[in-house]
Design a protein around this motif. Structure first.
Motif, PDB file in Angstrom:
ATOM      1  N   SER A   1       5.083   1.248   3.062  1.00 26.64           N
ATOM      2  CA  SER A   1       5.828   1.583   1.844  1.00 26.64           C
ATOM      3  C   SER A   1       7.331   1.462   2.072  1.00 26.64           C
TER       4      SER A   1
ATOM      5  N   HIS B   1       1.866  -2.284  -1.354  1.00 22.39           N
ATOM      6  CA  HIS B   1       0.887  -2.927  -2.228  1.00 22.39           C
ATOM      7  C   HIS B   1       0.009  -3.903  -1.448  1.00 22.39           C
TER       8      HIS B   1
ATOM      9  N   GLU C   1      -0.095   4.048  -7.842  1.00 18.84           N
ATOM     10  CA  GLU C   1       0.449   2.696  -8.035  1.00 18.84           C
ATOM     11  C   GLU C   1      -0.637   1.641  -7.841  1.00 18.84           C
TER      12      GLU C   1
ATOM     13  N   SER D   1      -2.354  -1.336 -10.394  1.00 17.41           N
ATOM     14  CA  SER D   1      -2.008  -2.692  -9.978  1.00 17.41           C
ATOM     15  C   SER D   1      -3.028  -3.699 -10.510  1.00 17.41           C
TER      16      SER D   1
END
Length: 185
Positions: free
Chosen positions: A39, A45, A75, A79
């Motif tokens: 991160s 991601h 998150e 996505s």
């Protein structure tokens, strides 16, 4: 690597599911440190997507009557690439554990993203209840089918009346909303 940890139903006295856990070869570091570091350098991601892909590959090795529980950050759950990966998995055998180690910026967007998975039969779990930023808010806003009690809450529960009282209240709450409780540890 992805390891799977069994989830045992105490009433049925049998394994009913497995949680996918990322492990890193040649390292004694805790996996959460790898995710934190990813991160910090803008690769969260990518690492989360790779983890979900690896977790889903383990499904073919599991008993067909068992589910697979996959951890996702808020998150990650919103996505597009991860949502598409999950779309190809057998929804009725999948549980998405939304971790509560990061703040949810937009519960409406998160719920909208989770809705399509739920509509196909995927269950939603709040992971680490009692340990993160907003346990109760997470539970209230996500309305999970499963609430996972963090090991910090369950460890020593047999000798600590405060832990026992909190767990008992969460069990009663889960019963009221038709959710399942999973006790870590």
């Amino acid at each position: 690597n992805m390891l799977v940890q069994p989830i045992f139903d105490l009433r049925k006295r049998m394994v009913v599911g497995f949680e996918a856990l990322a492990r890193f070869n040649g390292s004694n570091r805790s996996p959460h440190l790898w995710f934190e570091e990813a991160s910090q350098v803008g690769l969260a991601h990518d690492l989360e997507t790779a983890s979900v892909r690896a977790a889903l590959k383990t499904m073919k090795e599991l008993p067909t009557d068992a589910y697979l529980s996959v951890n996702l950050s808020p998150e990650g759950a919103t996505s597009r690439s991860i949502v598409e990966l999950l779309r190809d998995a057998p929804a009725e055998r999948l549980v998405i554990e939304v971790t509560e180690h990061s703040v949810v910026a937009d519960y409406d967007a998160l719920n909208q993203s989770l809705k399509s998975a739920r509509d196909r039969g995927t269950r939603i779990a709040v992971d680490d209840a009692g340990a993160g930023y907003a346990s109760m808010r997470h539970i209230l806003r996500l309305k999970p089918e499963c609430i996972k009690l963090d090991i910090a809450l369950t460890s020593g529960i047999d000798t600590d009346p405060v832990r026992r009282a909190l767990a008992s209240s969460l069990i009663s709450f889960a019963d009221e909303i038709g959710a399942t409780i999973v006790a870590e540890g």
